[in-house]
Design a protein around this motif. Sequence first.
Motif, mmCIF file in Angstrom:
data_model
loop_
_atom_site.group_PDB
_atom_site.id
_atom_site.type_symbol
_atom_site.label_atom_id
_atom_site.label_comp_id
_atom_site.label_asym_id
_atom_site.label_seq_id
_atom_site.Cartn_x
_atom_site.Cartn_y
_atom_site.Cartn_z
ATOM 1 N N HIS A 1 -6.887 9.455 1.323
ATOM 2 C CA HIS A 1 -6.345 8.224 0.740
ATOM 3 C C HIS A 1 -4.826 8.302 0.589
ATOM 4 C CE1 HIS A 1 -10.468 7.250 -1.306
ATOM 5 N NE2 HIS A 1 -10.474 7.053 0.008
ATOM 6 N N LEU A 2 -4.342 9.432 0.052
ATOM 7 C CA LEU A 2 -2.914 9.551 -0.211
ATOM 8 C C LEU A 2 -2.100 9.705 1.070
ATOM 9 C CD1 LEU A 2 -3.047 11.823 -3.379
ATOM 10 C CD2 LEU A 2 -2.433 9.412 -3.287
ATOM 11 N N SER A 3 -2.689 10.301 2.107
ATOM 12 C CA SER A 3 -1.950 10.423 3.370
ATOM 13 C C SER A 3 -1.738 9.060 4.002
ATOM 14 C CB SER A 3 -2.704 11.340 4.338
ATOM 15 O OG SER A 3 -3.945 10.773 4.736
ATOM 16 N N VAL A 4 -2.681 8.139 3.812
ATOM 17 C CA VAL A 4 -2.518 6.775 4.317
ATOM 18 C C VAL A 4 -1.353 6.090 3.610
ATOM 19 C CG1 VAL A 4 -3.603 4.491 4.462
ATOM 20 C CG2 VAL A 4 -4.922 6.534 5.029
ATOM 21 N N GLY A 5 -1.148 6.429 2.332
ATOM 22 C CA GLY A 5 -0.070 5.813 1.564
ATOM 23 C C GLY A 5 1.310 6.020 2.168
ATOM 24 N N THR A 6 1.490 7.069 2.954
ATOM 25 C CA THR A 6 2.782 7.288 3.601
ATOM 26 C C THR A 6 3.077 6.223 4.652
ATOM 27 O OG1 THR A 6 1.843 8.754 5.302
ATOM 28 C CG2 THR A 6 2.583 9.774 3.246
ATOM 29 N N LYS A 7 2.053 5.515 5.100
ATOM 30 C CA LYS A 7 2.210 4.460 6.106
ATOM 31 C C LYS A 7 2.371 3.080 5.479
ATOM 32 C CE LYS A 7 1.369 7.655 9.170
ATOM 33 N NZ LYS A 7 2.450 8.209 10.005
ATOM 34 N N TYR A 8 2.364 3.023 4.145
ATOM 35 C CA TYR A 8 2.513 1.736 3.464
ATOM 36 C C TYR A 8 3.848 1.091 3.823
ATOM 37 C CZ TYR A 8 -1.469 2.193 0.219
ATOM 38 O OH TYR A 8 -2.723 2.269 -0.343
ATOM 39 N N SER A 9 3.888 -0.214 3.736
ATOM 40 C CA SER A 9 5.152 -0.928 3.846
ATOM 41 C C SER A 9 5.989 -0.636 2.601
ATOM 42 C CB SER A 9 4.900 -2.428 3.970
ATOM 43 O OG SER A 9 4.329 -2.945 2.771
ATOM 44 N N PHE A 10 7.271 -0.935 2.673
ATOM 45 C CA PHE A 10 8.151 -0.710 1.520
ATOM 46 C C PHE A 10 7.627 -1.475 0.309
ATOM 47 C CE2 PHE A 10 11.822 -1.974 -1.101
ATOM 48 C CZ PHE A 10 12.300 -0.712 -1.453
ATOM 49 N N ARG A 11 7.171 -2.684 0.512
ATOM 50 C CA ARG A 11 6.612 -3.508 -0.564
ATOM 51 C C ARG A 11 5.424 -2.812 -1.222
ATOM 52 N NH1 ARG A 11 2.150 -6.380 -0.292
ATOM 53 N NH2 ARG A 11 1.783 -8.062 -1.791
ATOM 54 N N GLN A 12 4.505 -2.286 -0.424
ATOM 55 C CA GLN A 12 3.333 -1.600 -0.953
ATOM 56 C C GLN A 12 3.717 -0.326 -1.700
ATOM 57 O OE1 GLN A 12 1.258 -1.584 2.953
ATOM 58 N NE2 GLN A 12 -0.566 -2.126 1.781
ATOM 59 N N LYS A 13 4.679 0.404 -1.169
ATOM 60 C CA LYS A 13 5.095 1.650 -1.821
ATOM 61 C C LYS A 13 5.688 1.379 -3.194
ATOM 62 C CE LYS A 13 5.936 4.320 2.408
ATOM 63 N NZ LYS A 13 6.944 4.921 3.309
ATOM 64 N N VAL A 14 6.480 0.328 -3.296
ATOM 65 C CA VAL A 14 7.090 -0.009 -4.588
ATOM 66 C C VAL A 14 6.017 -0.384 -5.595
ATOM 67 C CG1 VAL A 14 8.558 -1.676 -5.788
ATOM 68 C CG2 VAL A 14 9.315 -0.689 -3.617
ATOM 69 N N ILE A 15 5.099 -1.271 -5.197
ATOM 70 C CA ILE A 15 4.070 -1.746 -6.122
ATOM 71 C C ILE A 15 3.147 -0.615 -6.562
ATOM 72 C CG2 ILE A 15 2.066 -3.270 -6.358
ATOM 73 C CD1 ILE A 15 3.453 -5.228 -4.468
ATOM 74 N N SER A 16 2.687 0.180 -5.592
ATOM 75 C CA SER A 16 1.725 1.240 -5.916
ATOM 76 C C SER A 16 2.359 2.397 -6.677
ATOM 77 C CB SER A 16 1.071 1.761 -4.628
ATOM 78 O OG SER A 16 2.034 2.319 -3.759
#
Length: 357
Positions: free
Chosen positions: A242-257
């Motif tokens: 799950h957390l490795s997928v988070g590295t592929k998040y968009s900038f918007r997703q990274k900020v929110i999460s």
Amino acid sequence: MAARNEAHNLEKLLISIFNQSYSDFEVIVVNDRSDDNSLEILEEFKKNNPAKNFHFISINEKPQNWNGKKYALHIGIQAAKNEIILLTDADCLPKDRFWIEKMANSFSDKEINTVVGISLYKKERSNFLNWFIQNETLLTALQYISFANFGMAYMGVGRNLAYKKSVFLSSVEENIQPFWVSPTKTSNTIGFEKIASQLGGDDDLIFSEKRFYKNVGICLDGQTESKAPQGFREWLHQKRRHLSVGTKYSFRQKVISSIYPLSIFFWYIAIIGFFINGFYEVLGFELIRQLLFFAILRIFYNQIQNNYVSSRFTYKNFYKYLFKDFFTAFLGFEFVFIFYYFVVGIGAVFFPPKRWK
């Protein structure tokens, strides 16, 4: 549903789904290269239930650049006849017979394109790992449901997620040049094509695109549940994935999460400052924050359990819940959460998992 070696779960799941109160639906199971007897179970179910709107597709091989689960879902969604696509996993079960009805009714507003639901784990064991998994899953649901409710959806869970087929298959113009190069060539992608090779992301990376995170509805009472990881190694692999997928998040997703875990991190940095300089205001604010966190999580839990806080809050159990849930559970939980999010998360970035299970 995408199913890979789920022979022990398929029949129970299909029986549960066809006992739903909602009547106008079809079920599509995509058998993803299973080497157990999943195909025989699907064939037998089809043979014994000819009147049911049930279909299955078997995949023997996949394109080299596709992740197996996403390719299976992509094929299944393309084969679907209806506009509303409702996804779940083969190892899940609807929590009640109104699951499909509740999720479908969430599309009553014609502008809604995507509906995020809740899928918690069954409470089975009384040990620390199971307790932590239960609370971490609940906290994750609180975050993505809350942000979606405020128009900032950034993820869902593939165990209980719905969207319109037309939205899934709508094309997205993608710049295939690096971001620092002026766009000279673009490519149109549909469905999961943009994230086809990623190990996960069928329930969160899609929210990097406006077609999914725009006009998102939530469904609190239409729920599924599944069996929690049974050991530390199984849970660790799941969280690394799950957390490795988070590295592929968009900038918007990274900020929110990142808002909640960073808030915890900086609060405990402030606690260290308290021990160094003795600012009692810091300790007071931390106590207030923990009380608010405890209250919000309890209210959310009771709401998704179709219950009210007052029904559990009596003078008889007041001290029991105050000391057990607040001081023991939630104070300790945040320390463990920080460890898991940063230590396991950093490990997932540098040593991402190579397989789904």
